[in-house]
Design a protein around this motif. Structure first.
Motif, PDB file in Angstrom:
ATOM      1  N   LEU A  80       0.841  -1.200   0.000  1.00  0.00           N
ATOM      2  CA  LEU A  80       0.000   0.000   0.000  1.00  0.00           C
ATOM      3  C   LEU A  80       0.876   1.250   0.000  1.00  0.00           C
ATOM      4  CD1 LEU A  80      -2.634   1.647   0.267  1.00  0.00           C
ATOM      5  CD2 LEU A  80      -2.471   1.283   2.741  1.00  0.00           C
ATOM      6  N   VAL A  81       1.883   1.283   0.862  1.00  0.00           N
ATOM      7  CA  VAL A  81       2.781   2.443   0.933  1.00  0.00           C
ATOM      8  C   VAL A  81       3.484   2.644  -0.410  1.00  0.00           C
ATOM      9  CG1 VAL A  81       4.932   3.289   1.975  1.00  0.00           C
ATOM     10  CG2 VAL A  81       3.106   2.408   3.438  1.00  0.00           C
ATOM     11  N   GLN A 139      -8.125  -7.644   5.642  1.00  0.00           N
ATOM     12  CA  GLN A 139      -6.874  -7.181   6.258  1.00  0.00           C
ATOM     13  C   GLN A 139      -6.905  -5.669   6.474  1.00  0.00           C
ATOM     14  OE1 GLN A 139      -4.411  -8.705   7.597  1.00  0.00           O
ATOM     15  NE2 GLN A 139      -4.663 -10.799   6.874  1.00  0.00           N
ATOM     16  N   MET A 140      -7.516  -4.942   5.549  1.00  0.00           N
ATOM     17  CA  MET A 140      -7.598  -3.485   5.687  1.00  0.00           C
ATOM     18  C   MET A 140      -8.423  -3.099   6.911  1.00  0.00           C
ATOM     19  SD  MET A 140      -5.707  -1.947   3.697  1.00  0.00           S
ATOM     20  CE  MET A 140      -4.716  -2.294   2.283  1.00  0.00           C
ATOM     21  N   GLN A 165      -5.059   1.812  13.225  1.00  0.00           N
ATOM     22  CA  GLN A 165      -4.833   3.192  12.787  1.00  0.00           C
ATOM     23  C   GLN A 165      -3.627   3.318  11.863  1.00  0.00           C
ATOM     24  OE1 GLN A 165      -4.761   5.410  16.478  1.00  0.00           O
ATOM     25  NE2 GLN A 165      -6.990   5.493  16.523  1.00  0.00           N
ATOM     26  N   LEU A 166      -3.435   2.288  11.016  1.00  0.00           N
ATOM     27  CA  LEU A 166      -2.345   2.296  10.048  1.00  0.00           C
ATOM     28  C   LEU A 166      -2.831   2.673   8.654  1.00  0.00           C
ATOM     29  CD1 LEU A 166      -0.573  -0.983  11.178  1.00  0.00           C
ATOM     30  CD2 LEU A 166       0.087   1.369  11.710  1.00  0.00           C
ATOM     31  N   VAL A 167      -4.152   2.564   8.457  1.00  0.00           N
ATOM     32  CA  VAL A 167      -4.746   2.792   7.150  1.00  0.00           C
ATOM     33  C   VAL A 167      -6.011   3.605   7.342  1.00  0.00           C
ATOM     34  CG1 VAL A 167      -5.923   1.604   5.249  1.00  0.00           C
ATOM     35  CG2 VAL A 167      -3.841   0.642   6.191  1.00  0.00           C
ATOM     36  N   GLU A 168      -6.285   4.493   6.393  1.00  0.00           N
ATOM     37  CA  GLU A 168      -7.579   5.173   6.394  1.00  0.00           C
ATOM     38  C   GLU A 168      -8.278   4.868   5.076  1.00  0.00           C
ATOM     39  OE1 GLU A 168      -6.686   9.736   5.118  1.00  0.00           O
ATOM     40  OE2 GLU A 168      -6.037   9.167   7.133  1.00  0.00           O
ATOM     41  N   GLY A 169      -9.572   4.671   5.162  1.00  0.00           N
ATOM     42  CA  GLY A 169     -10.373   4.393   3.978  1.00  0.00           C
ATOM     43  C   GLY A 169     -10.833   5.696   3.353  1.00  0.00           C
ATOM     44  N   LYS A 225      -5.390   4.748   2.093  1.00  0.00           N
ATOM     45  CA  LYS A 225      -4.185   5.556   2.225  1.00  0.00           C
ATOM     46  C   LYS A 225      -3.479   5.131   3.504  1.00  0.00           C
ATOM     47  CE  LYS A 225      -5.585   9.890   0.029  1.00  0.00           C
ATOM     48  NZ  LYS A 225      -5.697  11.333   0.222  1.00  0.00           N
ATOM     49  N   PRO A 226      -2.156   5.069   3.491  1.00  0.00           N
ATOM     50  CA  PRO A 226      -1.427   4.784   4.728  1.00  0.00           C
ATOM     51  C   PRO A 226      -1.407   6.027   5.617  1.00  0.00           C
ATOM     52  CG  PRO A 226       0.113   5.166   2.930  1.00  0.00           C
ATOM     53  CD  PRO A 226      -1.278   5.215   2.342  1.00  0.00           C
TER      54      PRO A 226
END
Length: 177
Positions: free
Chosen positions: A17-18, A47-48, A55-59, A68-69
């Motif tokens: 993702l990053v 997984q998302m 709090q590693l990913v935002e939709g 987004k990371p």
């Protein structure tokens, strides 16, 4: 070092993702991540959800949405989120890879030249590299070090290439004494 413990699968997905986010500079669709890591889109969505809870990913909703990371994601992967990182070029089979940034170079076994290896940590996917491929790294920003080598292994999860070093060169500065 981050205190967030990730599974290998979570780390691989988050790392991809990053990498994709850096290329696109926009939200990344789950299907794109699924294709990149060789998983199905449903697995990525599941997984998302766990990565969102950490709090590693935002939709990002909507037709141009995706994932987004967060800044915490970069910390969890031990990456720096630099606006303008110093560029260290990476060449694969003689061709410069423009969207790849070398993050770190670790030299191992330098005391034994025939067995000298380098771990090249990159901020991009290493899925297109294969054992035996020629790779050249550098020149690095400060020491102007250039490493030529052959891929001896790789870690897709951490975006690391392991090179058997064929040659290293750095311009020597004349001594001030």
């Amino acid at each position: 070092m981050s205190s967030i413990e990730l599974t290998d699968s979570q780390r691989k997905i988050l790392n991809e993702l990053v990498n994709l986010y850096r290329e696109e500079e926009d939200a990344v669709k789950g299907e794109t991540i699924a294709d990149a890591v060789g998983r199905n889109a449903g697995t990525i969505r599941n997984q998302m959800q766990s990565l969102k809870a950490l709090q590693l990913v935002e939709g990002v909703p909507g037709p141009k949405g995706g994932y987004k990371p967060t800044a915490t994601a970069f910390e969890a992967l031990d990456l720096q989120n630099l606006d303008e990182p110093a560029a260290t070029p990476l060449f694969h089979k003689g061709e410069r890879l423009d969207d790849v940034n070398v993050q770190e170079i670790n030299l191992t076994s330098v005391h034994h030249p025939e067995l000298c290896r380098a771990e090249i940590h990159v901020q991009a996917s290493v899925r297109d590299f294969h054992e035996g491929d020629s790779v050249s790294v550098g020149p690095t920003p400060l020491s102007k070090l250039v490493i030529d080598g052959t891929v001896d292994g790789k870690d897709d999860t951490a975006s690391v290439l392991i090179l058997k070093i064929d040659g290293m060169e750095a311009p020597a500065e004349p001594s001030a004494h």
